[in-house]
Design a protein around this motif. Structure first.
Motif, PDB file in Angstrom:
ATOM      1  N   GLY A 124       0.774  -1.227   0.000  1.00 22.63           N
ATOM      2  CA  GLY A 124       0.000   0.000   0.000  1.00 22.63           C
ATOM      3  C   GLY A 124       0.807   1.280   0.000  1.00 22.63           C
ATOM      4  N   PHE A 125       2.123   1.196  -0.153  1.00 21.10           N
ATOM      5  CA  PHE A 125       2.961   2.397  -0.211  1.00 21.10           C
ATOM      6  C   PHE A 125       3.020   2.906  -1.649  1.00 21.10           C
ATOM      7  CE2 PHE A 125       4.367   0.516   3.720  1.00 21.10           C
ATOM      8  CZ  PHE A 125       4.741   1.580   4.513  1.00 21.10           C
ATOM      9  N   VAL A 126       3.119   4.221  -1.797  1.00 22.18           N
ATOM     10  CA  VAL A 126       3.256   4.837  -3.113  1.00 22.18           C
ATOM     11  C   VAL A 126       4.514   5.706  -3.133  1.00 22.18           C
ATOM     12  CG1 VAL A 126       0.790   4.810  -3.628  1.00 22.18           C
ATOM     13  CG2 VAL A 126       1.778   6.798  -2.501  1.00 22.18           C
ATOM     14  N   GLU A 127       5.092   5.808  -4.305  1.00 19.44           N
ATOM     15  CA  GLU A 127       6.284   6.649  -4.463  1.00 19.44           C
ATOM     16  C   GLU A 127       5.902   8.120  -4.436  1.00 19.44           C
ATOM     17  OE1 GLU A 127       9.039   6.112  -7.675  1.00 19.44           O
ATOM     18  OE2 GLU A 127       9.057   3.933  -7.387  1.00 19.44           O
ATOM     19  N   GLY A 128       6.595   8.863  -3.580  1.00 23.79           N
ATOM     20  CA  GLY A 128       6.453  10.309  -3.583  1.00 23.79           C
ATOM     21  C   GLY A 128       7.625  10.973  -4.274  1.00 23.79           C
ATOM     22  N   TRP A 129       8.748  10.251  -4.338  1.00 18.46           N
ATOM     23  CA  TRP A 129       9.969  10.775  -4.972  1.00 18.46           C
ATOM     24  C   TRP A 129      10.909   9.618  -5.255  1.00 18.46           C
ATOM     25  CZ3 TRP A 129      12.275  14.811  -7.162  1.00 18.46           C
ATOM     26  CH2 TRP A 129      13.661  14.812  -7.255  1.00 18.46           C
ATOM     27  N   ARG A 130      11.577   9.669  -6.382  1.00 23.19           N
ATOM     28  CA  ARG A 130      12.666   8.733  -6.651  1.00 23.19           C
ATOM     29  C   ARG A 130      13.589   9.327  -7.681  1.00 23.19           C
ATOM     30  NH1 ARG A 130      11.462   2.822  -8.673  1.00 23.19           N
ATOM     31  NH2 ARG A 130      11.636   3.684 -10.752  1.00 23.19           N
TER      32      ARG A 130
END
Length: 121
Positions: A25-31
């Motif tokens: 359930g985690f989503v990328e906010g920055w990479r």
């Protein structure tokens, strides 16, 4: 914004780490090539590249203080994380500790231990 802290955790492969945590359930906010930030509700985990990390000897860990650890445990199981005593990844079901709190655990593919602890109501 309230004071807060975010754990900085190792990743042998940021793309693989993102895929694993997306199942929870985690989503990328920055990479970018040197850093990744994942969020799930109010939780934030930050990852740095550590391509030479040996998951079997990793000593990295953090605690997740959650309102519903049973739901987080279920998300791990639903994502296919095995309930096992060794290996990575794996999840341990929540249980009541001697001090009275409920605690479970997740070991991610890189060997990082994430304890999840039930918030007091």
């Amino acid at each position: 914004m309230a004071d807060h802290a975010t754990p900085n955790l190792p990743s042998r492969d940021l793309k693989a780490t993102s895929r694993f945590y997306a199942g929870l359930g985690f989503v990328e906010g920055w990479r970018d090539d040197g850093w990744m930030i994942l969020t799930r509700g109010a939780m934030t985990l930050e990852f740095f590249p550590h391509p030479d990390l040996d998951p079997s000897t990793s000593w990295f860990s953090c605690c997740l203080r959650l309102d519903d650890i049973d739901a987080f445990h279920a998300a791990c199981v639903d994502a296919g994380v095995p309930e096992a005593c060794s290996g990575a990844p794996r999840v341990h079901a929540p249980r009541t500790e001697d001090w009275g709190g409920r605690v479970g655990a997740l070991v991610d593919p890189d060997g990082t231990l994430l304890r999840f602890i039930q918030n007091e109501s």
